[in-house]
Design a protein around this motif. Structure first.
Motif: not given
Length: 406
Positions: A54-66, A83-90
């Motif tokens: 139930p816990v998902l940690d995608l921090s500091y993975r260099k994602f531009k999109r989730l 700590g990614n490069s997200l500009r928005t969320l889907p």
């Protein structure tokens, strides 16, 4: 001329059709590229998505999109993507109705996505270190929200949308560009912790004096030169004013921990006053017991019966009773009054004296007074920078996220 004109129009139409086909092809290629990027997940992420945790940690993975696959994990309760490069969320993230914690700080988000405002079970939302200047009115849908962090953004005006969050206890809005607070901020009656450090206040916001339920107030790194008395804030337990141009700490309640210039000396002096009052109360209590003829509080245990010495007989002022029950007291010549300190009665045992004088030993002092004993150690307050932790507690946690002014 007419034929030539029609021919030119046909050629232009054919060219336009070709351009349209090329544009459609380009869009398809971009979509395919996006899908391809989403499928190429960093090492270890695939396993996390399939784990059922139930816990998902995608921090500091260099994602531009989730990754879109995240939005299909209906069992998720906590999602960390800082700590990614997200500009928005889907938009499809709104499907995660079981989500209680969402952390997307340290990204490039300029506006809070509307899909986030549909996650009505969120209790903690971390939006710090983005590019926010305001909050959408739809944020008021998050009626369960208890903790909101929007520090290190670009707020110039306090977001009134927060008034509609009835259970918001912890608000972290430090390192922004606030100069004033709205006069009706007191309406946020559920608020217990308010972090305003690193803003642009040059005077103490008077509305804070009406927020009687505040327990933590942080005004570090502003330009406030004078503080009013904060004694009316009876629930206050921590007040931090470090790095403000003030000469002395403000007046606060006896239980308030203060942090800032001169705070250590202030706390030491306050502790010394408490100790003096405590000792005076103990002495008064002992004197009252003595005057009432009750058994004394024994502060030392004497070994050997020889402890009742001639020296004690000569120096001590004692009180006892004669056979008729009348008190016998010795007058203190210096003070001109009577002082009585009852001692234990002699039980008839033989006294043995050494020729070299009376020898006695004392064991450790036994204190029967209530409350803690101040042992004279110097008070030390360490203003350690606190690590950023996501704790899922229903109470204030963020009582001290970092003191970014330290």
């Amino acid at each position: 001329m007419g034929n030539s004109s029609r021919k030119g129009e046909e050629e232009e139409g054919e060219e336009g059709g070709k351009d349209g086909e090329e544009a459609e092809t380009t869009e398809k290629e971009e979509e395919e590229a996006v899908v391809e990027v989403e499928e190429e997940l960093p090492l270890g992420v695939e396993e996390m998505l399939e784990s059922g945790d139930p816990v998902l940690d995608l921090s500091y993975r260099k994602f531009k999109r989730l990754p879109l696959r995240v939005c299909g994990l209906m069992h998720l309760e906590k999602l960390y993507a800082c700590g990614n490069s997200l500009r928005t969320l889907p938009d499809s993230i709104s499907q995660l109705q079981g989500l209680r914690v969402l952390a997307v700080d340290f990204n490039k988000i300029e506006d809070v996505p509307m899909a986030v405002c549909q996650l009505t079970n969120l209790t903690r939302l971390y939006l710090g270190s983005n590019r926010l200047m305001s909050l959408p009115p739809e944020l008021s849908n998050l009626k369960s929200l208890r903790c909101l962090w929007v520090e290190s953004n670009y707020f110039q005006i306090f977001p009134r949308e927060l008034y509609d969050l009835p259970h918001l206890k912890s608000l972290q809005i430090g390192d922004n560009r606030l100069k004033t607070l709205p006069p009706d901020l007191w309406r946020m009656e559920a608020l217990r912790g308010l972090w305003l450090y690193g803003n642009r206040f040059d005077t103490f916001p008077k509305v804070l004096l009406r927020m009687e339920f505040l327990e933590i107030l942080d005004l570090d790194r502003n330009k406030i030169s004078e503080f009013p008395s904060l004694k009316r804030l009876r629930a206050l337990r921590l007040f931090s004013y470090d790095h403000n141009p003030v000469k002395e700490p403000p007046k606060v309640g006896q239980e308030v921990l203060v942090v800032g210039e001169g705070a250590m000396e202030f706390l030491e002096e306050r502790e010394a006053r408490k100790e003096r009052r405590r000792k005076a109360a103990e002495e008064a209590e002992e004197l009252a017991l003595a005057l009432a003829g009750e058994e004394p509080v024994i502060h030392g245990i004497l070994k050997n019966s020889s402890s009742i010495s001639k020296q004690a007989t000569n120096d001590a002022v004692v009180t006892t009773e004669d056979k008729e029950g009348e008190p016998l007291v010795k007058e203190d010549e210096e003070d001109g009054g009577y002082v009585g300190l009852p001692v234990t009665e002699y039980d008839g045992a033989d006294l043995e004296y050494n020729e070299d004088g009376v020898e006695y030993e004392t064991e450790e002092l036994i204190c029967e007074g209530e409350g803690f004993e101040y042992e004279g150690e110097e008070l030390e307050y360490e203003r350690a920078q606190m690590d950023y932790e996501y704790e899922d507690s229903e109470e204030l946690e963020d009582t001290g996220r970092q003191d970014q002014g330290a």
